[in-house]
Design an enzyme around this catalytic site. Structure first.
Site, PDB file in Angstrom:
ATOM      1  N   GLU A 140      -5.998   3.317  -7.699  1.00 31.18           N
ATOM      2  CA  GLU A 140      -7.314   2.832  -8.151  1.00 31.18           C
ATOM      3  C   GLU A 140      -8.386   3.892  -7.904  1.00 31.18           C
ATOM      4  OE1 GLU A 140      -6.696  -0.837  -5.819  1.00 31.18           O
ATOM      5  OE2 GLU A 140      -7.478  -1.887  -7.578  1.00 31.18           O
ATOM      6  N   GLU A 147       0.550  -4.277  -5.235  1.00 31.85           N
ATOM      7  CA  GLU A 147      -0.123  -5.326  -4.453  1.00 31.85           C
ATOM      8  C   GLU A 147       0.564  -6.677  -4.549  1.00 31.85           C
ATOM      9  OE1 GLU A 147      -1.623  -3.002  -6.185  1.00 31.85           O
ATOM     10  OE2 GLU A 147      -3.468  -2.344  -5.207  1.00 31.85           O
TER      11      GLU A 147
HETATM   12  N1  3HC Z   1      -1.108   0.845   5.010  1.00 33.65           N
HETATM   13  C1  3HC Z   1      -0.780   1.025   6.314  1.00 33.65           C
HETATM   14  N2  3HC Z   1       0.404   1.507   6.710  1.00 33.65           N
HETATM   15  C2  3HC Z   1       1.294   1.842   5.756  1.00 33.65           C
HETATM   16  C3  3HC Z   1       1.009   1.689   4.396  1.00 33.65           C
HETATM   17  C4  3HC Z   1      -0.254   1.175   4.011  1.00 33.65           C
HETATM   18  N3  3HC Z   1      -0.599   1.026   2.753  1.00 33.65           N
HETATM   19  N4  3HC Z   1       2.098   2.086   3.691  1.00 33.65           N
HETATM   20  C5  3HC Z   1       3.004   2.493   4.594  1.00 33.65           C
HETATM   21  N5  3HC Z   1       2.518   2.349   5.841  1.00 33.65           N
HETATM   22  C6  3HC Z   1       3.180   2.712   7.095  1.00 33.65           C
HETATM   23  C7  3HC Z   1       4.415   1.881   7.355  1.00 33.65           C
HETATM   24  O1  3HC Z   1       4.079   0.681   8.023  1.00 33.65           O
HETATM   25  C8  3HC Z   1       5.233   2.818   8.215  1.00 33.65           C
HETATM   26  O2  3HC Z   1       4.697   2.758   9.516  1.00 33.65           O
HETATM   27  P1  3HC Z   1       5.689   2.887  10.778  1.00 33.65           P
HETATM   28  O3  3HC Z   1       6.316   4.235  10.659  1.00 33.65           O
HETATM   29  O4  3HC Z   1       4.763   2.729  11.923  1.00 33.65           O
HETATM   30  O5  3HC Z   1       6.679   1.785  10.621  1.00 33.65           O
HETATM   31  C9  3HC Z   1       4.893   4.195   7.663  1.00 33.65           C
HETATM   32  O6  3HC Z   1       3.678   4.024   6.938  1.00 33.65           O
HETATM   33  C10 3HC Z   1       5.945   4.755   6.731  1.00 33.65           C
HETATM   34  O7  3HC Z   1       6.246   3.774   5.753  1.00 33.65           O
HETATM   35  P2  3HC Z   1       7.740   3.576   5.207  1.00 33.65           P
HETATM   36  O8  3HC Z   1       8.683   3.453   6.338  1.00 33.65           O
HETATM   37  O9  3HC Z   1       7.670   2.492   4.210  1.00 33.65           O
HETATM   38  O10 3HC Z   1       7.985   5.001   4.520  1.00 33.65           O
HETATM   39  P3  3HC Z   1       8.688   5.358   3.149  1.00 33.65           P
HETATM   40  O11 3HC Z   1       8.590   6.827   3.048  1.00 33.65           O
HETATM   41  O12 3HC Z   1      10.012   4.696   3.035  1.00 33.65           O
HETATM   42  O13 3HC Z   1       7.788   4.687   2.009  1.00 33.65           O
HETATM   43  C11 3HC Z   1       5.764   4.128   0.829  1.00 33.65           C
HETATM   44  C12 3HC Z   1       6.490   5.119   1.788  1.00 33.65           C
HETATM   45  C13 3HC Z   1       6.442   4.161  -0.547  1.00 33.65           C
HETATM   46  C14 3HC Z   1       4.342   4.570   0.721  1.00 33.65           C
HETATM   47  C15 3HC Z   1       5.881   2.697   1.391  1.00 33.65           C
HETATM   48  O14 3HC Z   1       5.453   2.710   2.735  1.00 33.65           O
HETATM   49  C16 3HC Z   1       5.043   1.666   0.665  1.00 33.65           C
HETATM   50  O15 3HC Z   1       5.447   1.171  -0.356  1.00 33.65           O
HETATM   51  N6  3HC Z   1       3.889   1.328   1.247  1.00 33.65           N
HETATM   52  C17 3HC Z   1       3.058   0.240   0.752  1.00 33.65           C
HETATM   53  C18 3HC Z   1       2.261   0.641  -0.427  1.00 33.65           C
HETATM   54  C19 3HC Z   1       1.371  -0.491  -0.853  1.00 33.65           C
HETATM   55  O16 3HC Z   1       1.729  -1.639  -0.868  1.00 33.65           O
HETATM   56  N7  3HC Z   1       0.140  -0.124  -1.261  1.00 33.65           N
HETATM   57  C20 3HC Z   1      -0.807  -1.092  -1.703  1.00 33.65           C
HETATM   58  C21 3HC Z   1      -1.592  -1.566  -0.539  1.00 33.65           C
HETATM   59  S1  3HC Z   1      -2.657  -2.918  -0.944  1.00 33.65           S
HETATM   60  C22 3HC Z   1      -3.992  -2.195  -1.675  1.00 33.65           C
HETATM   61  O17 3HC Z   1      -4.024  -1.002  -1.882  1.00 33.65           O
HETATM   62  C23 3HC Z   1      -5.116  -3.131  -2.025  1.00 33.65           C
HETATM   63  C24 3HC Z   1      -6.103  -2.544  -2.946  1.00 33.65           C
HETATM   64  O18 3HC Z   1      -5.800  -2.864  -4.273  1.00 33.65           O
HETATM   65  C25 3HC Z   1      -7.478  -3.037  -2.652  1.00 33.65           C
END
Ligand code: 3HC
Ligand code: NAI
Length: 694
Positions: free
Chosen positions: A103, A123
């Site tokens: 975004e 999301e």
């Molecule tokens: N916020 C906070 N922490 C996050 C995060 C996020 N968005 N995404 C990942 N992390 C953290 C994980 O909790 C993990 O922490 P830890 O090592 O302490 O357990 C660390 O980052 C690594 O994450 P993964 O083990 O999942 O690492 P991968 O390399 O396998 O994957 C990734 C990376 C593809 C980025 C995956 O973490 C992911 O899909 N993350 C979520 C992405 C997401 O959902 N984004 C949307 C958020 S909601 C939003 O943006 C709202 C907006 O529209 C207003």
């Protein structure tokens, strides 16, 4: 340390963000970007570039801030401010640009990405909608149908496809920073306009597209609230931008307050936490795994071989005879054809994966294997014989794993001279599709063997959860009480259909009676036959299934079990003959059948799961309540938006759970309903599982 730094490079203001591990848009990052963009408006820079350090562009808003009071600057406001900048702002993306990260990029005037990058709005998987302008800017850039696909699916797409759709302007390879600086220089040289996506019109708004999307979501995302709010928010993109964004905000807040989002966020963190073994350091050295061997090319062995081949491993598949091997490999071929048909693999990829699997009937072919997974019949004696043989042929240091569903991993390990190398790897059927992997730690399993298998699970795309050794490990052990109550509800007065409907409507992927028919009634029958009568549990709970098996009704595979199945379509239909059997057996056992309400059915089955989950935690079989939640949502079709059985127990309140269990104990069958000691002690302290796990 400030996660945001700024320098002017050849008249371009470069904002670099470094917020490991995934550059989440935390308050510090938002605030740093805001002040830097503001300051850059009046400095000597001609344009502003936003780029991230580390493995990835912004992976989204910081999920750990959700559920707490929001802190300024809010992400939507920051993105609007970036878009309103009087100087060009360009986003340079690598790794993942997800959620709020994408975004933010869409609020920039131009976007460049590495060809290996992926972008998405996931999301929905957290019960949310893209609340920082995503539901308003994306339709303006790529139209409504593609927007709905992207946001409702939640799956990231490759940057190249995103560029084709219209989300990205330039795709490059190699050094992103250099390529991006060159891209910005060109834009500046040609006086490129400040392109603001909020100023675009949404093309072709067809109400039917929204109606179709709603109908599709009520099927595929049954019970979930976020998809419907997403559709409504995207629909609001037909309004002027500010009004649409206001609607998006309201719907985002509704999502955030919805217990479904809290449950899904719990699972997000639980899944990541499950990967950590409490008593192992994160830095432990793992063993190298290149060659993998699987013993047994049946239902599970073939699927497990595919998991490893798909992840690039060479796999040797061993069977007892050329005939059984050919049959097993033919099923593997058929499954690959299915993967191609479903668009999971293209034909070339499928051929390459298939080519990595070599069949053999000779144990000598296992000499170089780094990991061997046994998946022969569930016969303890046979398994012990196989392990004794592996002990003689496998090289020193090889990991020896069993895919057993119930057997004692320690007893299997004891048949070798290397119990420290033995572990359980419990895959779920179909193994090439189901994401859950229970990793069973034996008493003597070496720490590095456990760490290797947990890491390997992730490498092959599974969600690994550790379990201690017990009958059925975490998942199948809990299932026993669940199935027992399903059968008791049946004989006490319900019908297969009413029981399945009650659980399905509550959110389970499939009702318990249908699950039993799918798994095969003979499986449980054989397991019971192997036990003494005193060990088989409440006889009322297996009388009907025993009769069905003895009649040759084994479930789906024989065309009939609790239901009848059409030979061609496999469509299920009710069977009056089954109800006659149920009534006859109930009568023979002196049970007076009575109507049983859906609520009672659901509570009996779900609270039986929870009670056993409590025992499993108390015994240390599972490390944490969240691990059990991950097992149930990934392996047993438990609705993720309810957060898993243990999270659900906290949400309904442990007081209520024990109250109902006490009531079942008095009114139903005392032996079946002993409240778990942990449940009792938490209730006595007025506590919760979440607090216990802290
Ligand atoms: N916020 C906070 N922490 C996050 C995060 C996020 N968005 N995404 C990942 N992390 C953290 C994980 O909790 C993990 O922490 P830890 O090592 O302490 O357990 C660390 O980052 C690594 O994450 P993964 O083990 O999942 O690492 P991968 O390399 O396998 O994957 C990734 C990376 C593809 C980025 C995956 O973490 C992911 O899909 N993350 C979520 C992405 C997401 O959902 N984004 C949307 C958020 S909601 C939003 O943006 C709202 C907006 O529209 C207003
Ligand atoms: P299956 O009956 O489909 O396959 C077993 C295969 O092992 C057969 O092809 C058989 O020929 C082969 N085999 C038997 N003895 C052998 C030996 N000595 N050497 C090599 N191959 C031999 O069984 P399935 O369903 O694949 O189960 C295998 C194991 O996986 C069992 O322990 C089972 O409990 C477990 N499991 C099964 C699940 C399921 O849903 N089917 C789910 C999870 C685990």
């Amino acid at each position: 340390m400030n996660p945001v730094s700024y320098e002017i490079v050849a008249q371009i203001g470069v904002i670099s963000v470094n917020n490991p591990p995934v550059n989440a848009l935390s308050q510090a990052v938002r605030s740093g970007i805001q002040s830097t963009v503001r300051a850059a408006q009046t400095d000597s820079s001609k344009a502003i570039l936003i780029i991230c350090e580390g493995n990835t562009f912004f992976a989204g808003a910081d999920i750990s801030e959700f559920g707490k009071p929001p802190q300024v600057p809010y992400l939507p406001d920051l993105i609007n401010e970036i878009e309103a900048s009087g100087k060009l702002v360009i986003a340079a993306m690598h790794g993942m640009a997800l959620g709020g990260g994408l975004e933010l990029a869409l609020g920039c005037h131009y976007r460049i990405a590495l060809d290996s990058a992926r972008v998405g709005l996931p999301e929905v998987k957290l019960g949310l909608l893209p609340g920082a302008g995503g539901t308003q800017r994306v339709p303006r850039l790529i139209g409504i149908p593609t927007t709905l696909q992207l946001i409702l699916g939640g799956t990231p797409m490759p940057a190249v496809a995103a560029a084709e759709a219209g989300l990205i302007d330039s795709i490059v390879s190699g050094d992103l920073r250099e390529a991006a600086l060159e891209f910005v220089r060109t834009l500046v040289a040609r006086h490129a306009p400040l392109r603001r996506s909020s100023e675009l019109e949404v093309a072709d708004i067809d109400p039917q597209v929204f109606a179709d999307a709603r109908a599709e979501m009520s099927r595929s995302a049954r019970g979930q609230t976020a998809p419907l709010r997403i559709i409504e928010s995207v629909r609001a993109s037909s309004l002027p931008f500010a009004a649409g964004q206001q609607r998006e905000r309201e719907l985002f807040v509704e999502c955030m307050r919805d217990p479904q989002s809290a449950a899904l966020r719990h699972l997000f963190f639980a899944e990541r936490e499950a990967a950590r073994i409490k008593d192992l350091p994160r830095s432990i050295e793992t063993r190298r795994i290149n060659q993998v061997a699987i013993i047994g090319a049946g239902t599970m062995g073939g699927g497990i071989a595919m998991c490893f081949a798909n992840a690039g491993f060479d796999v040797t598949l061993l069977e007892v005879s050329a005939g059984t091997l050919a049959r097993g490999l033919a099923i593997v071929e058929k499954n690959y054809a299915g993967s191609v048909q479903r668009g999971k693999l293209d034909e070339q990829e499928a051929l390459a994966c298939r080519a990595r699997i070599q069949g053999t009937t000779d144990y000598a072919a296992l000499a170089d294997a780094d990991l061997v997974i046994e998946a022969v019949f569930e016969d303890p004696q046979l398994k012990k014989e196989v392990f004794a043989k592996l002990d003689t042929v496998c090289k020193s240091g090889a990991i020896l794993a069993t895919n057993t569903s119930y057997q004692d991993v320690d007893a299997i390990a004891a048949t070798t001279r290397r119990a420290a190398d033995v572990i359980g790897m419990h895959f779920f059927s179909p193994a090439h599709i189901m994401k859950l992997l229970e990793v069973v730690r034996g008493k003597k399993t070496a720490d590095d063997v456990l760490a290797t298998v947990m890491a390997l699970g992730k490498r092959i795309g599974k969600v690994p959860v550790m379990s201690g050794v017990c009958y059925g490990f975490i998942g199948n052990r809990m299932l026993q009480g669940y199935f027992r109550e399903a059968q008791l509800c049946l004989i006490e007065g319900s019908t297969p259909q009413a029981i399945d409907t009650a659980l399905y409507d509550w959110g389970m992927a499939m009702g318990p009676i249908s699950v039993a028919d799918l798994a095969g009634l003979d499986v449980g029958y054989k397991a019971r036959q192997a036990l003494a009568e005193s060990q088989r549990g409440d006889p009322r709970s297996y009388r009907v299934p025993d009769v069905l098996v003895e009649m040759g009704r084994l479930g789906q595979k024989s065309g009939a079990g609790f239901y009848r199945y059409d030979a061609v379509t496999r469509a299920r239909s009710d069977d009056a003959e089954v109800m006659q059997i149920v009534e006859r057996e109930a009568h023979a056992m002196g049970i007076r059948r009575r109507p049983i309400a859906a609520d009672e059915i659901v509570e009996r089955l779900i609270f039986a799961l929870i009670n056993e989950g409590m025992n499993i935690l108390d015994e240390g079989i599972a490390q944490r309540p969240g691990d059990i939640d991950v097992v149930y949502t990934y392996g047993y079709g438990f609705p993720s938006w309810r957060g898993g059985p243990m999270y659900y127990a906290d949400t309904v309140g442990l007081n209520y759970v024990i109250e109902r269990i006490e009531e079942f104990r008095k009114r139903l069958h005392a032996n079946n309903w002993q409240p778990a000691a942990l449940l009792k002690s938490l209730v006595a302290k007025n506590s919760s599982l979440a607090r216990w796990a802290e």
